[in-house]
Every structure is written in structure tokens, then in C-alpha cells.
Design an enzyme around this catalytic site. Structure first.
Site, PDB file in Angstrom:
ATOM      1  N   ARG A  99     -14.981  -6.341   0.325  1.00 26.70           N
ATOM      2  CA  ARG A  99     -14.225  -5.890   1.502  1.00 26.70           C
ATOM      3  C   ARG A  99     -13.511  -4.555   1.231  1.00 26.70           C
ATOM      4  NH1 ARG A  99      -8.695  -4.489   2.860  1.00 26.70           N
ATOM      5  NH2 ARG A  99      -8.382  -4.958   5.064  1.00 26.70           N
ATOM      6  N   VAL A 100     -13.607  -3.640   2.162  1.00 28.40           N
ATOM      7  CA  VAL A 100     -12.891  -2.364   2.082  1.00 28.40           C
ATOM      8  C   VAL A 100     -12.076  -2.213   3.363  1.00 28.40           C
ATOM      9  CG1 VAL A 100     -13.149   0.143   1.973  1.00 28.40           C
ATOM     10  CG2 VAL A 100     -14.701  -1.318   0.661  1.00 28.40           C
ATOM     11  N   THR A 116       0.864  -1.191   0.000  1.00 31.13           N
ATOM     12  CA  THR A 116       0.000   0.000   0.000  1.00 31.13           C
ATOM     13  C   THR A 116       0.896   1.235   0.000  1.00 31.13           C
ATOM     14  OG1 THR A 116      -1.836  -1.051   1.126  1.00 31.13           O
ATOM     15  CG2 THR A 116      -1.572   1.305   1.529  1.00 31.13           C
ATOM     16  N   THR A 158      -0.603   2.167   6.921  1.00 32.45           N
ATOM     17  CA  THR A 158      -0.561   0.915   6.161  1.00 32.45           C
ATOM     18  C   THR A 158      -0.521  -0.244   7.142  1.00 32.45           C
ATOM     19  OG1 THR A 158       0.649  -0.433   4.575  1.00 32.45           O
ATOM     20  CG2 THR A 158       1.984   1.070   5.921  1.00 32.45           C
TER      21      THR A 158
END
Ligand code: ASP
Length: 344
Positions: A238-239, A210, A261
């Protein structure tokens, strides 16, 4: 050598002597505003043994390029928001990070991307979740902030907004790489052996990469942004925390700017980015104390792995993480450039 120059050199030495991971900057020279940015490229199990020399060099080059892109904006007097966007754009386009091209795969072997941005001066924010077609989700988050009355758009609607806004669209497989496909296959094999593994997205450390940035501009304004493909093998829409203002991203000139992250579910539950800023603003903690408390104590106690990058309006920087490594880089107008991966 005049006194001002001598003082500057002493300050640089002091900054250089700080422990890696937490730099206590904030050494403004009278009349010269401190500005700069910090970026991250994900936290997780990154050991010297795992990372080949070639891969490490490529990652360092990408981080350096992203830092340059953001710093150039700031050096020309541009806004922290534009600097954050410029840095994240470089990392979204690199196949080596879990954002944009190079994003991890969902359970259905597709890509669903999340991103967010926040302006510390106005508290304006823009976020997108589960987008599949816009090439650069960070640009779409910016459009949501600047050109809509909303903060967060998701799924097909968000992609439709991207199209109407004139952003570049791509086929979903543009985001894929062989490396990420192999990670999906490995995760799905493990899932067959251990059905519970799909509830633990970090179990195989396959989501690493990320990206995020925080910046302080010459006008004294903070901004933060984050972009991700989420977790390998995710399903049911999914978030994670990355597009959630207050969890993965937060910026407020009254406190600080944070991009996170790690294991998103924990970062959401602990409202990590906002919590760090709130501790600084309301409990009077320094940026470093606040960030370390949340990442190294609160999250560790809860079992949430990951890290953050954070900056305040004095140019102080904190980059704590509770994993083995975190790709991170910092460049301030009053300090040297640093690109770091491991703890030591
Ligand atoms: N926080 C991201 C998520 O949970 C993943 C990461 O940062 O590696 O979606």
C-alpha cells in the site's frame, strides 16, 4: 521610532491577532523579501487529555528544532528546497514522528517508507515509495529529483538507487520503536475482531505523525516536501498520498506549495495538494480560501480526515485541518514563531 519600524510593529500585531490555524501574512516591508517556512508533524486525534506534558514538550522541541534547521537555511539565503529538506531531516530522525526512525509498522512487522519533494520554480520533483533501507527517505527523494531522469522510484529498486547514490543505509528495524509496535499489535487485535477494520487505516488513529514542510526563500521560490511511514498494519505494498506529486505534495511558484497529512486514499482521490494550488491559480481564490475549501468542505463531505500546510509567494500561510489537532509550526521573517497542536 521611525515610520518603517512603527509600521512593522503594527503588522506584527495584526499577524498575532489572526486566528490560529490560518495566518494571513504577506506583509513584505519594501525592499525586504518575506521568507520562511511551515512544517507539520501529522494530523489526527490529538487532545490535551491524550498528550502527557512530557510528550507535548518533546514534540514541541522537535518541531522547534526542525523549524530552526529550515529557517537557518533560508536566513543564509539558501533555497526553499534545501530548507524543506533540512526541516524534514530533523523530523525523520526523531522517534516521535511517523517518518524515518519512529515509522509505523506494516502488517508483516516491517517498515515501508514514502517521501517526496517538489521545487516550485522548475516543477522538478522527486519521490520514493515503499523504501526499506535508506535511513532518510527525503534525501533519496532529492537524489531522484537531482540525479535521475525520473520522478518516482519504488521498493528494492529505489533502495538500490540509494546505495548507488552513496546514501546511508540501515537495517529495517532501525525505524522501529516500542510505541509503534504496540500500535501494530492493537491494530491487529482489532482486525481479528472486525476484519473490515484493516480497510480503514485511520480507524484507530494509529498513523499519526507524518511530517512535511513548505518554504519560501529570499529569491521568491517555493518548495514542498512530505515524508511518512504510511499507515499502521498496511499490506500489499500500500502507498498513500505522501509520495504522490499533486496529492500529498505540490509546489509551483505560479500558485502555491502544499504538504498534506491524513487519510491518504482520500488525498489521492481529491488530488488535494494540486487542487488547492489550482483553485488559487485558476479560480483566483486566496490561499486561505482555496485550502479551506478543499480540507474543510471537499474532504469533509467525502469523509477524508486530515489537514495541510500551504504557502504562496507573498508569504501567506494556511494550515487548515479537519481533525482534532495537527502538529504544526511556522516561522516567517516578518512574523513570530508559532508552534501549535490543538484547534484552540
Ligand atoms: N497521508 C499518510 C498516508 O496515507 C498518512 C498520514 O498523513 O498520517 O500514508
Amino acid at each position: 521610532m521611525n515610520f518603517k519600524r512603527l509600521r512593522f510593529l503594527v503588522m506584527l500585531l495584526l499577524v498575532g491577532a489572526c486566528a490560529p490555524g490560518v495566518l494571513g501574512m504577506g506583509v513584505a516591508i519594501a525592499g525586504e523579501p518575506v521568507f520562511g517556512l511551515v512544517i507539520h508533524g501529522g494530523a489526527g486525534t490529538i487532545t490535551r487529555a491524550d498528550l502527557s506534558a512530557d510528550k507535548e514538550a518533546a514534540i514541541r522541541a522537535d518541531l522547534g528544532e526542525a523549524l530552526d534547521a529550515g529557517y537557518t537555511v533560508l536566513a543564509k539565503g539558501g533555497s526553499s528546497l534545501d530548507a524543506v529538506q533540512a526541516a524534514i531531516l530533523v523530523l525523520e530522525d526523531s522517534p516521535r514522528f511517523n517518518a524515518g526512525h519512529g515509522a509505523v509498522y506494516t502488517h508483516a512487522q516491517t517498515h515501508e517508507l514514502d517521501a517526496s519533494l517538489m521545487d516550485g520554480k522548475t516543477l522538478s520533483a522527486g519521490a520514493v515509495a515503499s523504501v526499506r533501507r535508506v535511513r532518510n527517505p527525503i534525501l533519496l527523494a532529492r537524489k531522484v529529483m537531482d540525479e535521475s531522469v525520473h520522478v518516482m522510484l519504488s521498493g528494492d529498486g529505489a533502495d538500490e538507487f540509494a546505495e548507488r547514490s552513496g546514501l546511508e543505509l540501515v537495517d529495517n528495524d532501525y525505524f522501529g520503536t516500542e510505541f509503534r509496535l504496540q500500535q501494530l499489535k492493537a491494530a491487529q487485535q482489532r482486525e481479528q475482531i472486525d476484519a473490515g477494520s484493516m480497510h480503514d487505516p485511520l480507524q484507530f488513529e494509529t498513523k499519526l505523525g507524518t511530517v512535511g514542510a513548505v518554504a519560501l526563500d529570499q529569491q521568491g521560490n517555493l518548495a514542498a516536501g512530505t515524508s511518512t511511514g504510511g499507515t499502521t498494519n498496511k499490506r500489499w505494498g500500500r502507498v498513500g498520498d505522501s509520495p504522490i506529486i499533486g496529492a500529498g505534495t505540490y509546489a509551483n511558484n505560479a500558485s502555491c506549495a502544499v504538504s498534506a497529512t491524513g487519510h491518504g486514499e482520500f488525498f489521492i482521490r481529491h488530488a488535494v495538494a494540486h487542487e488547492i494550488c489550482a483553485r488559487k491559480q485558476h479560480a483566483g481564490e486566496s490561499l486561505r480560501v482555496a485550502a479551506e475549501h478543499v480540507v474543510l468542505r471537499e474532504l469533509v463531505t467525502a469523509g477524508g480526515s486530515g489537514g495541510v500546510i500551504a504557502m504562496d509567494t507573498e508569504g501567506n500561510v494556511a494550515m487548515p485541518f479537519n481533525t482534532e489537532g495537527m502538529y504544526r509550526a511556522v516561522r516567517m521573517s516578518n512574523a513570530r514563531l508559532d508552534i501549535l497542536i490543538y484547534k484552540d
